[in-house]
Write an enzyme that holds these catalytic residues in place. Sequence first.
Site, PDB file in Angstrom:
ATOM      1  N   TYR A  25     -12.545  -9.749  -1.052  1.00  0.00           N
ATOM      2  CA  TYR A  25     -13.658  -9.700  -0.092  1.00  0.00           C
ATOM      3  C   TYR A  25     -13.199 -10.209   1.280  1.00  0.00           C
ATOM      4  O   TYR A  25     -13.895 -10.950   1.936  1.00  0.00           O
ATOM      5  CB  TYR A  25     -14.843 -10.520  -0.607  1.00  0.00           C
ATOM      6  CG  TYR A  25     -16.168 -10.144   0.022  1.00  0.00           C
ATOM      7  CD1 TYR A  25     -16.817  -8.973  -0.343  1.00  0.00           C
ATOM      8  CD2 TYR A  25     -16.766 -10.960   0.972  1.00  0.00           C
ATOM      9  CE1 TYR A  25     -18.032  -8.628   0.214  1.00  0.00           C
ATOM     10  CE2 TYR A  25     -17.989 -10.629   1.543  1.00  0.00           C
ATOM     11  CZ  TYR A  25     -18.618  -9.460   1.162  1.00  0.00           C
ATOM     12  OH  TYR A  25     -19.833  -9.117   1.733  1.00  0.00           O
ATOM     13  N   SER A  27     -11.024  -9.020   5.056  1.00  0.00           N
ATOM     14  CA  SER A  27     -11.355  -8.223   6.238  1.00  0.00           C
ATOM     15  C   SER A  27     -11.901  -6.847   5.891  1.00  0.00           C
ATOM     16  O   SER A  27     -12.987  -6.471   6.327  1.00  0.00           O
ATOM     17  CB  SER A  27     -10.117  -8.079   7.126  1.00  0.00           C
ATOM     18  OG  SER A  27     -10.376  -7.188   8.198  1.00  0.00           O
ATOM     19  N   ASP A  83      -1.029  -6.853   1.078  1.00  0.00           N
ATOM     20  CA  ASP A  83       0.071  -6.078   0.489  1.00  0.00           C
ATOM     21  C   ASP A  83       0.959  -6.920  -0.414  1.00  0.00           C
ATOM     22  O   ASP A  83       1.359  -6.495  -1.498  1.00  0.00           O
ATOM     23  CB  ASP A  83       0.949  -5.474   1.598  1.00  0.00           C
ATOM     24  CG  ASP A  83       0.258  -4.358   2.355  1.00  0.00           C
ATOM     25  OD1 ASP A  83      -0.639  -3.712   1.787  1.00  0.00           O
ATOM     26  OD2 ASP A  83       0.620  -4.126   3.521  1.00  0.00           O
ATOM     27  N   VAL A  85       0.533  -9.492  -2.250  1.00  0.00           N
ATOM     28  CA  VAL A  85       0.062 -10.024  -3.538  1.00  0.00           C
ATOM     29  C   VAL A  85      -0.430  -8.925  -4.485  1.00  0.00           C
ATOM     30  O   VAL A  85      -0.695  -9.179  -5.655  1.00  0.00           O
ATOM     31  CB  VAL A  85      -1.074 -11.066  -3.336  1.00  0.00           C
ATOM     32  CG1 VAL A  85      -0.627 -12.181  -2.416  1.00  0.00           C
ATOM     33  CG2 VAL A  85      -2.345 -10.416  -2.821  1.00  0.00           C
ATOM     34  N   GLN A  86      -0.554  -7.710  -3.984  1.00  0.00           N
ATOM     35  CA  GLN A  86      -1.135  -6.643  -4.795  1.00  0.00           C
ATOM     36  C   GLN A  86      -0.366  -6.377  -6.085  1.00  0.00           C
ATOM     37  O   GLN A  86      -0.962  -6.215  -7.152  1.00  0.00           O
ATOM     38  CB  GLN A  86      -1.232  -5.343  -3.978  1.00  0.00           C
ATOM     39  CG  GLN A  86      -2.379  -5.326  -2.991  1.00  0.00           C
ATOM     40  CD  GLN A  86      -2.529  -3.969  -2.319  1.00  0.00           C
ATOM     41  OE1 GLN A  86      -1.983  -2.964  -2.780  1.00  0.00           O
ATOM     42  NE2 GLN A  86      -3.256  -3.940  -1.220  1.00  0.00           N
ATOM     43  N   HIS A 108      -4.186   0.990   2.246  1.00  0.00           N
ATOM     44  CA  HIS A 108      -2.866   1.132   2.862  1.00  0.00           C
ATOM     45  C   HIS A 108      -1.913   1.524   1.745  1.00  0.00           C
ATOM     46  O   HIS A 108      -2.069   1.085   0.601  1.00  0.00           O
ATOM     47  CB  HIS A 108      -2.448  -0.190   3.518  1.00  0.00           C
ATOM     48  CG  HIS A 108      -1.078  -0.187   4.136  1.00  0.00           C
ATOM     49  ND1 HIS A 108      -0.582   0.881   4.853  1.00  0.00           N
ATOM     50  CD2 HIS A 108      -0.103  -1.137   4.151  1.00  0.00           C
ATOM     51  CE1 HIS A 108       0.639   0.575   5.289  1.00  0.00           C
ATOM     52  NE2 HIS A 108       0.957  -0.627   4.866  1.00  0.00           N
ATOM     53  N   GLY A 134     -11.774  -4.549   9.603  1.00  0.00           N
ATOM     54  CA  GLY A 134     -12.989  -4.552   8.797  1.00  0.00           C
ATOM     55  C   GLY A 134     -14.255  -4.856   9.574  1.00  0.00           C
ATOM     56  O   GLY A 134     -15.300  -4.238   9.337  1.00  0.00           O
ATOM     57  N   GLU A 195       2.992  -0.768  13.917  1.00  0.00           N
ATOM     58  CA  GLU A 195       2.867  -2.227  13.962  1.00  0.00           C
ATOM     59  C   GLU A 195       4.117  -2.887  14.527  1.00  0.00           C
ATOM     60  O   GLU A 195       4.040  -3.800  15.356  1.00  0.00           O
ATOM     61  CB  GLU A 195       2.610  -2.767  12.555  1.00  0.00           C
ATOM     62  CG  GLU A 195       1.252  -2.409  11.983  1.00  0.00           C
ATOM     63  CD  GLU A 195       1.147  -2.701  10.498  1.00  0.00           C
ATOM     64  OE1 GLU A 195       0.024  -2.613   9.953  1.00  0.00           O
ATOM     65  OE2 GLU A 195       2.176  -3.014   9.859  1.00  0.00           O
ATOM     66  N   GLU A 227      -0.931 -12.166  34.633  1.00  0.00           N
ATOM     67  CA  GLU A 227      -0.289 -10.883  34.892  1.00  0.00           C
ATOM     68  C   GLU A 227       0.297 -10.246  33.638  1.00  0.00           C
ATOM     69  O   GLU A 227       0.278  -9.014  33.502  1.00  0.00           O
ATOM     70  CB  GLU A 227       0.818 -11.053  35.947  1.00  0.00           C
ATOM     71  CG  GLU A 227       0.304 -11.377  37.335  1.00  0.00           C
ATOM     72  CD  GLU A 227      -0.655 -10.318  37.880  1.00  0.00           C
ATOM     73  OE1 GLU A 227      -0.476  -9.114  37.569  1.00  0.00           O
ATOM     74  OE2 GLU A 227      -1.595 -10.684  38.594  1.00  0.00           O
TER      75      GLU A 227
END
Length: 333
Positions: A25, A27, A83, A85-86, A108, A134, A195, A227
């Site tokens: 649960y 982003s 990514d 820990v998946q 992703h 999200g 990225e 700047e």
Amino acid sequence: MAKIYYGDEAPIDALLGKKVAVIGYGSQGHAHSQNLRDSGVNVVVAELPGTDNFKAARDNGFAPTDIATAMDGAALMIITLPDEVQAKVYEKEIAPNLKAGQTLGFCHGFNIHFKYIVPPKDVNVVMIAPKGPGHLVRSEYQKGGGVPNLIAVEQDATGDAKAIALAWANGIGGARAGIIETTYKEETETDLFGEQVVLCGGLTALIKAGFETLVEAGYQPEICYFECMHEVKLIVDLMYQGGLSYMRYSISNTAEYGDLTRGPRIITEQTKAEMKKILAEITSGQFAKEWVGEYQGGMKNFNALYKKDYGSQLESVGRNLRGMMKWIDSKEV
């Protein structure tokens, strides 16, 4: 030209009356959960007790549970975990509870494309990747709009994997803005490249180098910050609205001439050669292997690099200046 789906081309029917489990649960997870629920889909959230995300899910009206319970009877499992820990969570908690005919959904393609997760052949593997964070996915949905989504089908075990993915995209508002067809390979490799080379790595390195060059030449750090950091948003917003042409239309002729004549001296053929090298590291899986190894090794280099930038003059000057700018809703971490 890529195929783009809108409105009725992505009917939500494939998920109506079905259970959808959102695993994580954070982003993206909070946005997908709430948007799908508001679209009439039965959503169950899986989250770790005692975490901020668990509390947020409860505050938003969900009754977060464990992964096995959330997956039980679910037609679609949307995995929104980081990514890194998946793969571990998949191996320990998702794979043992996976049933034939279910659909695994990712935001992703990293773990599927680089084969850190290899699902069995009897399940669908799809992706819906919103092209925005999200909080934007949620806020645009609440306004009656949406952000563009990417859709990819890696594995179609049931024959209706694409219909399920399109329904998912519709449910989070993607069909209002456009659902663009891609592949896991294309999404993963272009996302990592963007990225590293432009959006994060390239931009931050450019800002730091510009700031340091001016400070080393004797200019006041506060002026250099404005700047090289503060005004980036002004230019990016113009590009966001109308591309390079609108940005150039909106700035002074002096700035436009400097852009057209000096920019190519900063981003040279040597720079592009390095970009191609980085792309090769991505497509070969070298970067993925390096990042997974960094995470598994305790992220020592990652943390050292982060700490160095956090304590830099650019960041310390910026923190002081942003504290004076009440209109920008300054954020510090």
